[in-house]
Design an enzyme around this catalytic site. Sequence first.
Site, PDB file in Angstrom:
ATOM      1  N   THR A  96       0.864  -1.195   0.000  1.00  0.00           N
ATOM      2  CA  THR A  96       0.000   0.000   0.000  1.00  0.00           C
ATOM      3  C   THR A  96       0.899   1.243   0.000  1.00  0.00           C
ATOM      4  O   THR A  96       1.320   1.681  -1.058  1.00  0.00           O
ATOM      5  CB  THR A  96      -0.958   0.009   1.218  1.00  0.00           C
ATOM      6  OG1 THR A  96      -0.207  -0.120   2.413  1.00  0.00           O
ATOM      7  CG2 THR A  96      -1.972  -1.096   1.125  1.00  0.00           C
ATOM      8  N   LYS A 143       4.113  -6.833   4.008  1.00  0.00           N
ATOM      9  CA  LYS A 143       3.795  -5.450   3.678  1.00  0.00           C
ATOM     10  C   LYS A 143       3.517  -4.778   5.010  1.00  0.00           C
ATOM     11  O   LYS A 143       3.103  -5.410   5.984  1.00  0.00           O
ATOM     12  CB  LYS A 143       2.612  -5.332   2.717  1.00  0.00           C
ATOM     13  CG  LYS A 143       1.244  -5.639   3.247  1.00  0.00           C
ATOM     14  CD  LYS A 143       0.567  -4.630   4.108  1.00  0.00           C
ATOM     15  CE  LYS A 143       0.570  -3.232   3.551  1.00  0.00           C
ATOM     16  NZ  LYS A 143      -0.168  -2.331   4.537  1.00  0.00           N
ATOM     17  N   THR A 178       0.637  -2.998  11.257  1.00  0.00           N
ATOM     18  CA  THR A 178      -0.315  -3.214  10.161  1.00  0.00           C
ATOM     19  C   THR A 178       0.433  -3.946   9.159  1.00  0.00           C
ATOM     20  O   THR A 178       1.044  -3.388   8.266  1.00  0.00           O
ATOM     21  CB  THR A 178      -0.726  -1.970   9.396  1.00  0.00           C
ATOM     22  OG1 THR A 178      -1.445  -1.179  10.251  1.00  0.00           O
ATOM     23  CG2 THR A 178      -1.625  -2.304   8.223  1.00  0.00           C
ATOM     24  N   GLU A 225       6.411   4.600   7.433  1.00  0.00           N
ATOM     25  CA  GLU A 225       5.894   5.719   6.637  1.00  0.00           C
ATOM     26  C   GLU A 225       6.732   6.969   6.857  1.00  0.00           C
ATOM     27  O   GLU A 225       6.871   7.447   7.975  1.00  0.00           O
ATOM     28  CB  GLU A 225       4.425   5.977   6.952  1.00  0.00           C
ATOM     29  CG  GLU A 225       3.525   4.969   6.240  1.00  0.00           C
ATOM     30  CD  GLU A 225       2.061   5.064   6.624  1.00  0.00           C
ATOM     31  OE1 GLU A 225       1.253   4.452   5.932  1.00  0.00           O
ATOM     32  OE2 GLU A 225       1.731   5.737   7.611  1.00  0.00           O
ATOM     33  N   ASN A 269       0.061  10.686   6.186  1.00  0.00           N
ATOM     34  CA  ASN A 269      -1.123  10.374   6.982  1.00  0.00           C
ATOM     35  C   ASN A 269      -2.097  11.526   7.131  1.00  0.00           C
ATOM     36  O   ASN A 269      -3.212  11.343   7.606  1.00  0.00           O
ATOM     37  CB  ASN A 269      -0.705   9.842   8.345  1.00  0.00           C
ATOM     38  CG  ASN A 269      -0.115   8.461   8.205  1.00  0.00           C
ATOM     39  OD1 ASN A 269      -0.800   7.552   7.780  1.00  0.00           O
ATOM     40  ND2 ASN A 269       1.169   8.324   8.511  1.00  0.00           N
TER      41      ASN A 269
END
Lengths: 407, 407
Positions: A153, A179, A190, A276, A402
């Site tokens: 993602t 992932k 996640t 991220e 985000n």
Amino acid sequence: MKEITGGVCAPKGFKAGGIWCGIKAGSKKRDLALIYSEKSSDAAAMFTANRVKAASVLVSQEHLAGGKLRAIIANSGNANACTGQAGLDAARRMAELAAAELKTNPKEVAVASTGVIGVPLPIAAIESGVKPLVNSLHSGEEGHAAALEAIMTTDIRKKEIAVEIEIGGSRIAIGGMTKGSGMMHPNMATMLCFLTTDAAISPDALDKSLRLAVQRSFHRITIDGDTSTNDTVIIMANGEAGNPPITAGSAACEIFAAALEKCCIALARQMARDGEGATKLLTVTVKGAADEKTAEVMARTVAGSSLVKAACFGADANYGRVLCALGYAGPDFNLEKTGVVFKSRAGEIELFKNGMPVLFSEENAKRILSEEEIEIVADLGGGPGTSTAWGCDLTYDYVKINGDYRS
Amino acid sequence: MKEITGGVCAPKGFKAGGIWCGIKAGSKKRDLALIYSEKSSDAAAMFTANRVKAASVLVSQEHLAGGKLRAIIANSGNANACTGQAGLDAARRMAELAAAELKTNPKEVAVASTGVIGVPLPIAAIESGVKPLVNSLHSGEEGHAAALEAIMTTDIRKKEIAVEIEIGGSRIAIGGMTKGSGMMHPNMATMLCFLTTDAAISPDALDKSLRLAVQRSFHRITIDGDTSTNDTVIIMANGEAGNPPITAGSAACEIFAAALEKCCIALARQMARDGEGATKLLTVTVKGAADEKTAEVMARTVAGSSLVKAACFGADANYGRVLCALGYAGPDFNLEKTGVVFKSRAGEIELFKNGMPVLFSEENAKRILSEEEIEIVADLGGGPGTSTAWGCDLTYDYVKINGDYRS
């Protein structure tokens, strides 16, 4: 043990594939993945500790209860979480569609999803995608790479591993992919993690090896303190290596478990590095704690501190924030015996020793902290407990990713 | 109850002052504050739960054990934490210097520090600063404002309050100031909070009122999950209002405690709004939980989620992240009965109801979330427990402030 190529397709008898079926509506990036074992495999799995569980997690938990798998079908672009009965129906349908096309039992198909929460899964896209998905199955690197792309993602880097070990004269391979780059915190990230092996191994030995490996790898990474609704780790073992079956507690099991742990740690580090917005991998080691569990809690707390993470981004040797995080982690410790060292391949620097600041060169500290991989070592000077946790720096891009993107 | 001006100098018999003595070496911003009661006051206090406590906290805990205070001396620019025996000596010396100049007992002087951790406190600066500091003491708004400026670090806004209530025919004032904008999390923020009142009140009633007020205000704000080494809340009550003494459990005590709680909530909201880099105040209310404590844990978890905070920054109606945070907060709840509403003065919008997504206008949601004060209401549809927590959005500037600056 040596590293090999091929990821989840490195072990004998596994194929994988991935296509774009239209769940990621805005792009043509692959969004549907399949991992397939030519014969029925033993399987073990672990799922999110979040009380809100995605439909895919609930269905996979049901299917894994049988302990056997032929395939895993996974989609990105939609988490199928908080989607009510329709979501559960869609997750079951996903397994059925794959099973029908693969001519196997739907109960031997696990389902996984990742992406936005609370949006109905577009099951029609999967219905029309299943046939091309099965047609895309391929052995070796090609199959692995397509499936891996289809579960990504916000991931920027690919997270993959494959190793080979020898047990009882047989060559055994273990392969894996994950992932996950945001909403990542112990218990678990996640993350979707799919592991394969051609080892012959008892269900009990497989399950124990997986739990230990996950505890020492994925449970020790943290990106932002958020535990997702969809976390899933599944391992399939098809026995194609022809080794004498590995049983729990045996020497062979120790070799297997150690190799699996190395694979999971390699994947965990790759995930932390790809957090991220991250520009740096942060490794935090706590030594001298009462026991491993205590050291783990403290290492995780330091690696998860927003202020420590922001200091790493700024290459600021702010060891005060490390001490502060140790202080609110929970377990008691003696500050007067505590020391803090920052390390990287550019060198190491002691900042705090026996409860007192050490004079240090700011220039040298900046040089060490400007590397892409930084280690913080806190020695509490107490017991024998040691543990390592992994995280990343907190950057402008984390906020951008985000704040701007419904993920 | 009405709001008045004058902050900590609003109650009769209190003076305050603030000067620059050179601890903040790079600027001439005030860095040394004094709050002084003309007569000896009863005092109550609460300190950080962090196991690593600043020297100033340890010394103030000792001094507060006597329950009496004449003055609080506080510095910014240096936390005097992780500074060993020299730090403890410096904190004691700070109290002695102030006491000598004020001709009072050092045990009746509390000490507080805020700023960088692990750097020796430049006590010489304080030594030369104490006389001008005492000379700067002033009543009313002028004294309050100077002291407040001198405790600020990365704070942008001033956090202050004063109210007046009537008890038994006497007019009683309560005043307060806080500093704190980063490293803030329940139990407690990196915060200094100084409160004054001219009420006559028993030590027991004062202590109980303070604890309840702090539990319902400062313990419910979160900026970044880090609990500091220096958190301090002190209240001084000098009895100058001449009211019949307030005793614990009386109706008068209820009135006093409610006013103190309002003051602390006002200060807590001001702190959350001024969180490092914040552009928005985030209020999270959880209803329908088993009890107030359960609701509080869940509200704090949502307000503390990096992903929820980043979504607020981006005005993204990402209620999935709210559900996810509720799910990992700990307490069990029934997703099928849960609803989520986002609110602001621009309106309100229901996003999730009875376990299912609600179709909503993205445009309308964006408009509502673009306001400076946003409220998230999660109704779990269970018991009578309700609680509110406050936080702020996660922004580029949070990263900038904490990446670039040794604080």
